[in-house]
Motif scaffolding. Structure first.
Motif, mmCIF file in Angstrom:
data_model
loop_
_atom_site.group_PDB
_atom_site.id
_atom_site.type_symbol
_atom_site.label_atom_id
_atom_site.label_comp_id
_atom_site.label_asym_id
_atom_site.label_seq_id
_atom_site.Cartn_x
_atom_site.Cartn_y
_atom_site.Cartn_z
ATOM 1 N N CYS A 58 52.433 35.620 33.544
ATOM 2 C CA CYS A 58 51.231 36.454 33.588
ATOM 3 C C CYS A 58 51.152 37.136 34.960
ATOM 4 O O CYS A 58 51.231 36.482 36.008
ATOM 5 N N THR A 62 43.918 34.892 36.224
ATOM 6 C CA THR A 62 43.230 34.365 35.036
ATOM 7 C C THR A 62 42.162 33.387 35.477
ATOM 8 O O THR A 62 42.343 32.627 36.428
ATOM 9 N N ARG A 71 52.235 29.744 35.494
ATOM 10 C CA ARG A 71 52.069 31.186 35.332
ATOM 11 C C ARG A 71 52.360 31.656 33.911
ATOM 12 O O ARG A 71 52.210 32.841 33.607
ATOM 13 N N HIS A 74 48.091 32.860 30.089
ATOM 14 C CA HIS A 74 47.627 34.241 30.078
ATOM 15 C C HIS A 74 46.137 34.377 29.800
ATOM 16 O O HIS A 74 45.652 35.495 29.604
ATOM 17 N N LEU A 95 54.650 31.596 25.957
ATOM 18 C CA LEU A 95 53.464 31.716 26.797
ATOM 19 C C LEU A 95 52.370 30.822 26.244
ATOM 20 O O LEU A 95 52.456 30.308 25.119
ATOM 21 N N ARG A 97 48.082 30.701 25.734
ATOM 22 C CA ARG A 97 46.830 31.475 25.760
ATOM 23 C C ARG A 97 45.671 30.586 25.318
ATOM 24 O O ARG A 97 45.864 29.595 24.602
#
Length: 480
Positions: A58, A62, A71, A74, A95, A97
């Motif tokens: 990201c 955040t 990192r 996100h 990733l 989220r």
């Protein structure tokens, strides 16, 4: 993370590889064991093809990022945006989220086989999406990519892989088992010399039929999920055990390693390794006798020998308790030295310590001497009013015990014969068959489920009666 190096990618595992050393094979020479396994390389090759993890970093700050994410987090982005990022990242990208609909819930997204996959992500000190727990998110993704890739590419193969086992043909366990049976049941010894069972037995075991050995006892493997280091192949089907952790199961008693699904096909032929069985007390009886190459419990044998040497005329034998510290020391000696434990009058002058150690051993058996599945049979027999029918029903139940758990049968037979000799001295030791039944009934016969105090009081009379019947009629009860 050095998961797969270029050297390991290029190694060919289609070759015939040596049999792993069998821990429990000291009684069979290496020349007698089938020299090779034919490992199957298909699943190994697929694991090597699986993509490596690629973190989608990201680039923007955040809010409320959990400390255990890096990192790859996100924030609360939309599912469509995550899919776009992963598509750009390519195979193996991932990733994390936060859910927009359920704040505080997190989703792992990863790209594999040209599609995006989403998993609810959890953390309890370790990262997980299902049963497997990982120290790092990178390891979780690496294992997930391997598992999903292999299972997608070889779904039909995995479903049927146990249908063509190598076990019966190549298994070191089957080979050792067959050697024992065909060569007169040679048992392991402390040295390298192989000694036939007839030369090993002493006065305590000479009464047994020497055709019966622990090698003939059936025993299920004690499989537990296991994380294997390095590259490992299933010893049942011969296929590679894929993944980074919890790749399969391992028998804690003998060390046999298989896929979880293959473990359901393995026969009841576990031959425990004494190096894996760390103690004596609290160990399943069949496991113990097979590990020590005996027909019945070494604790019962050795304690009975000592008790009959110097204890049959002691008033209150088995009823008077020994000192707890001394009984614990006696247990520790058995756990450490097995059949070589020193429990003589010089070591424990109070004979009640030995009788207490015997009762402690019986109480700590995970499966009682009268196994749970036989409890009702013996209790129903004890409730029969007619003495002749009651004796016959008890005899029939004992024959069934012989068929399903021979280690329990032979140990119980030796114990009951001993208790019969104790009762023969009741004029001096004050231990009648009824008194023996009161002491041993609740120990030899236990239900799997805990009962209320009132239930126990009701059942006690029949538990006691079962032992009385056995002690008063050993010749009939154990007649084959």
């Amino acid at each position: 993370m050095a998961r797969r190096t270029s050297d390991s990618r290029n190694r060919q595992y289609t070759q015939v590889m040596p049999v792993p050393q069998t821990p429990s094979s000291s009684e069979v020479s290496e020349e007698e064991i089938e020299p090779t396994y034919q490992w199957k390389s298909h699943l190994y090759n697929l694991q090597q093809e699986a993509p490596n993890p690629k973190r989608i970093v990201c680039l923007f700050p955040t809010d409320n990022k959990p400390a255990h994410y890096g990192r790859e987090f996100h924030g609360a982005i939309a599912r469509e945006e995550a899919d776009h990022l992963l598509t750009q990242g390519g195979e193996g990208s991932y990733l994390v989220r936060e859910s927009q609909r359920a704040p505080g819930s997190f989703t792992l997204g990863l790209r594999l086989n040209h599609s995006t996959k989403n998993f609810r992500l959890y953390y309890d000190g370790k990262h997980y999406v299902a049963e497997k727990h990982f120290d790092s998110l990178h390891d979780l993704v690496a294992d997930g990519l391997i598992t999903l890739y292999v299972e997608a590419k070889a779904a039909d193969y995995i479903k049927s892989m146990e249908s063509e086992p190598i076990y019966e043909k190549h298994s070191r366990y089957a080979t050792i088992r067959d050697k024992r049976i065909s060569n007169g049941a040679v048992l392991p010894t402390s040295g390298s010399k192989q000694v036939p069972i007839q030369d090993q037995v002493d006065a305590r075991t000479a009464v047994l039929d020497n055709a019966v050995t622990s090698a003939s006892y059936e025993k299920a493997h004690n499989f537990k999920m296991h994380t294997f280091k390095g590259l490992n192949w299933c010893e049942y089907c011969g296929n590679f055990m894929w993944g980074l952790i919890a790749q399969g199961v391992r028998c804690t008693d003998c060390g046999l390693s298989t896929h979880k699904q293959c473990s359901k096909r393995v026969p009841l032929d576990c031959t425990p390794d004494r190096r894996l069985i760390k103690r004596v007390y609290g160990v399943d009886l069949t496991t113990l006798v097979k590990a020590h190459g005996t027909t019945r419990s070494i604790v019962i044998d050795k304690c009975i020998e000592e008790l009959e040497t110097r204890g049959l005329d002691i008033e209150g034998l088995y009823r008077v308790p020994g000192m707890q510290d001394d009984m614990d020391l006696c247990r520790q000696r058995f756990d450490k030295d097995g059949a070589n434990a020193k429990i003589s009058a010089k070591d424990f002058p109070d004979i009640n310590v030995i009788s207490g150690a015997l009762k402690m051993y019986l109480r700590q058996l995970p499966i009682p001497l009268v196994p749970f599945e036989m409890y009702d049979r013996f209790m129903m027999a004890a409730k029969i009013q007619d003495p002749t029918e009651r004796l016959e029903a008890t005899h029939n139940a004992m024959n069934e015990l012989y068929n399903i758990k021979p280690a329990h049968y032979h140990t119980l037979k030796h114990l009951i014969n001993h208790l019969n000799r104790v009762v023969q001295q009741k004029n001096v030791n004050k231990m009648s068959a009824e008194n023996v039944g009161i002491v041993f009934g609740p120990t030899l016969l236990r239900e799997a489920n805990d009962q209320t105090i009132m239930d126990n009081l009701y059942l006690l009379q029949y538990q006691k009666k079962v032992v009385e019947i056995m002690v008063e009629n050993p010749d009939i009860i154990f007649e084959k």
